[in-house]
Design a protein around this motif. Structure first.
Motif, PDB file in Angstrom:
ATOM      1  N   LEU A 116       0.825  -1.217   0.000  1.00 28.09           N
ATOM      2  CA  LEU A 116       0.000   0.000   0.000  1.00 28.09           C
ATOM      3  C   LEU A 116       0.859   1.267   0.000  1.00 28.09           C
ATOM      4  O   LEU A 116       0.457   2.293  -0.548  1.00 28.09           O
TER       5      LEU A 116
ATOM      6  N   TYR B 230       1.515   2.262  -3.450  1.00 29.32           N
ATOM      7  CA  TYR B 230       0.294   2.274  -4.255  1.00 29.32           C
ATOM      8  C   TYR B 230       0.339   3.313  -5.369  1.00 29.32           C
ATOM      9  O   TYR B 230      -0.033   3.043  -6.511  1.00 29.32           O
TER      10      TYR B 230
ATOM     11  N   GLU C  36      -6.340  -6.163  -5.429  1.00 30.20           N
ATOM     12  CA  GLU C  36      -5.488  -4.988  -5.584  1.00 30.20           C
ATOM     13  C   GLU C  36      -4.563  -5.159  -6.795  1.00 30.20           C
ATOM     14  O   GLU C  36      -4.348  -4.219  -7.567  1.00 30.20           O
TER      15      GLU C  36
ATOM     16  N   ALA D  59       4.767  -2.439  -5.855  1.00 30.19           N
ATOM     17  CA  ALA D  59       3.492  -2.774  -5.211  1.00 30.19           C
ATOM     18  C   ALA D  59       3.050  -4.173  -5.614  1.00 30.19           C
ATOM     19  O   ALA D  59       2.656  -4.987  -4.757  1.00 30.19           O
TER      20      ALA D  59
END
Length: 577
Positions: free
Chosen positions: A91, A94, A127, A101
């Protein structure tokens, strides 16, 4: 239109919250100061987790807490905790480093695989899929969503429907598979209808699905169904006081009205929603607002404003490197707009931009071809591009000489203009100084060393100075043809004495002395007597003892630093103002 998605980490690790909010930890146990390692070692995983998220915006502190989280997990050889530590590091990258990431997300997947955890590796797969979508790698993104979907079905049914929603968003917004997306949204809608859909846990998920339904129907040109779900979503967001979603439905209905050719109604709604999208930094829907403003203004015939809004869409795309197929229609519009204006260079620029997006989408997901060739297919674009380049090259050949001459002329005019500007500025400064401070040329102070330096007896020096003073007071210097010989004869003395005394006591030559006296008087008279300002320069020269306009102008410039014509003009302007 882009659906709003909040961070998956919060859904997967803190399901009771939908934003970065955590209960404050006991300040008696954990200090707000930077903790020592020995203090951190005493903290639990939950404490370190909360400290990490309480310090969003301070990555240095966050890294301290996540490193301790990782050290604790490694010392206990706890794989799921290692996975969560890697997730926190991911994160941190990000927005700054997609490659890193994804690397840490892969570590999350490795450590959490087959652990049965309710959050991981589902969150990591989702993600990662989101990162891949931003790179237009839709196949890889869908593969990661499918992995998350399979695992969530076994570990957490709530998360399963969140993943299903993300798949629906991808199919709708990125792949243009609206009917398939609609089926997914209906499935999710039925699930949430059986939950407490106005509770903190489910309200936003429910409203997000309603938006997905409305948006899909809008893309399928089913304006009635779109309006139905926009109204439903608006009502639910008002009840739950979710301002962002409330205006998201306003924006979507505005776009729906534009599609239905109710342009005024649509534009009004979009204008109300746009400031809220900006307020919440909802970039995807700021882009959507500008796009549909462009469509709306085109509909009411305001083509220039329409083009301006489509250009704003492109600026967001270039800044964020994100655009969905829904919004690329602005490029053919801009191509046609500049073609109609006869602006070949801008026409070529927008063709090149459009082709770049086209090739990027084709490279990463070839099935998108059918979506981006509505007004301009690739062969047509290539042909038009080549024609424009040839035309522009011909135009350049024809205009090179003209441009060269224009350039040289511009340089010449520009240089002259700059020179004139600085000259006028200098003249103005000198003029103001003359007006404020009267020019003084007399200096009859007798200094001992100067008297001695003349080699003339003190009595004779004083006698000549007295005669010079009388000469000045009577303004005899206005007589034409004054010479040192004429003046020395009038003073009944030697011309060498008069010349020497003027040199020493007036600090100038005899000719300069006479001319300065005349110009000082001319300046004062021109200020006082407006009739004199109507005289020609030649007449003024004669009035003040000069034999010609040229000698007057030259003396005036040497004394005042500007031409008499400029001085007179500025006097008239200042008096009239």
């Amino acid at each position: 239109m882009n659906q709003f998605k909040y961070f998956i980490i919060l859904l997967f690790t803190v399901p009771a919250f939908a934003t970065y909010q955590f209960d404050k930890i006991n300040t008696d146990t954990i200090s707000n100061e930077k903790p020592q390692k020995k203090d951190l070692k005493k903290l639990s995983y939950d404490d370190l987790h909360d400290l990490y998220f309480n310090n969003v915006g301070n990555p240095k502190k966050q890294m301290v807490y996540t490193n301790m989280y990782m050290a604790k997990a490694q010392s206990e050889n706890n794989n799921i905790r290692k996975a969560k530590a890697n997730y926190q590091i991911a994160l941190l990258y990000y927005k700054t480093n997609t490659k890193k990431a994804i690397m840490y997300l892969d570590s999350v997947i490795k450590y959490s695989q087959n652990t049965g955890d309710r959050s991981f590796p589902v969150a990591a797969y989702c993600e990662k899929a989101d990162f891949l979508k931003k790179q237009f790698k839709f196949k890889e993104a869908m593969a990661n969503y499918n992995e998350a979907e399979k695992i969530a079905l076994k570990t957490n049914i709530d998360y399963y429907y969140k993943v299903r929603e993300y798949i629906g968003i991808t199919k709708s917004e990125d792949l243009g598979e609206y009917n398939e997306a609609l089926d997914i949204y209906k499935e999710c809608y039925n699930y949430y209808k059986n939950k407490d859909f106005r509770s903190l846990k489910y309200a936003q998920d429910y409203q997000s699905i309603i938006f997905g339904l409305a948006d899909c129907f809008k893309s399928l040109q089913n304006t009635d169904s779109t309006t139905y779900y926009n109204k439903l979503g608006y009502r639910e967001s008002e009840i739950t006081q979710n301002e962002e979603y409330k205006y998201l439905f306003v924006l979507n209905e505005g776009a729906n009205q534009v599609i239905g050719k109710n342009y005024k109604t649509g534009l009004d709604s979009i204008k109300k929603a746009l400031p809220k999208m900006i307020k919440y930094d909802n970039i995807g829907n700021v882009l959507a607002a500008y796009f549909y403003l462009g469509k709306g203004y085109d509909g009411v015939g305001k083509k220039t404003i329409a083009a301006e809004n489509f250009i704003k869409v492109d600026s967001i795309y270039k800044s964020k490197k994100e655009i969905s197929t829904e919004f690329i229609d602005g490029y053919p519009y801009l191509i046609s707009y500049y073609k109609n204006l006869g602006d070949k260079e801008n026409q070529l620029e927008w063709i090149m931009t459009y082709m770049t997006i086209d090739s990027t989408l084709q490279k990463n997901y070839k099935e998108l071809n059918k979506l981006i060739h509505k007004e301009y297919d690739t062969p047509h674009l290539l042909s038009e591009k080549e024609d424009l380049i040839i035309s522009l090259n011909d135009d350049k050949v024809k205009t090179y000489w003209g441009l060269g001459i224009l350039f040289l002329t511009t340089i010449g005019v520009g240089t002259f203009g700059i020179y004139q500007y600085h000259l006028k500025k200098k003249y103005r400064s000198r003029f103001e100084k003359i007006i404020k401070e009267k020019i003084t040329i007399n200096s009859n102070e007798i200094k001992e060393k100067e008297i001695e330096s003349t080699g003339i007896a003190e009595e004779l020096v004083n006698a000549i100075l007295e005669k010079l003073n009388s000469f000045e007071n009577k303004k005899e210097y206005l007589e034409p043809n004054i010479t040192v010989q004429v003046l020395s004869t009038a003073f009944d003395t030697n011309s060498k004495y008069v010349s020497k005394i003027v040199n020493v006591y007036k600090g100038k030559t005899f000719i300069q002395y006479i001319n300065d006296l005349r110009i000082e008087y001319a300046i004062s008279q021109l200020q006082e007597n407006k009739i004199l300002r109507k005289y020609t320069i030649h007449a003024l020269g004669l009035e003040f003892g000069f034999n010609s306009a040229e000698s007057f102008s030259s003396a005036f410039y040497k004394k005042a630093g500007l031409k008499p014509t400029y001085f007179i003009k500025e006097l008239d302007c200042s008096i009239n103002n």
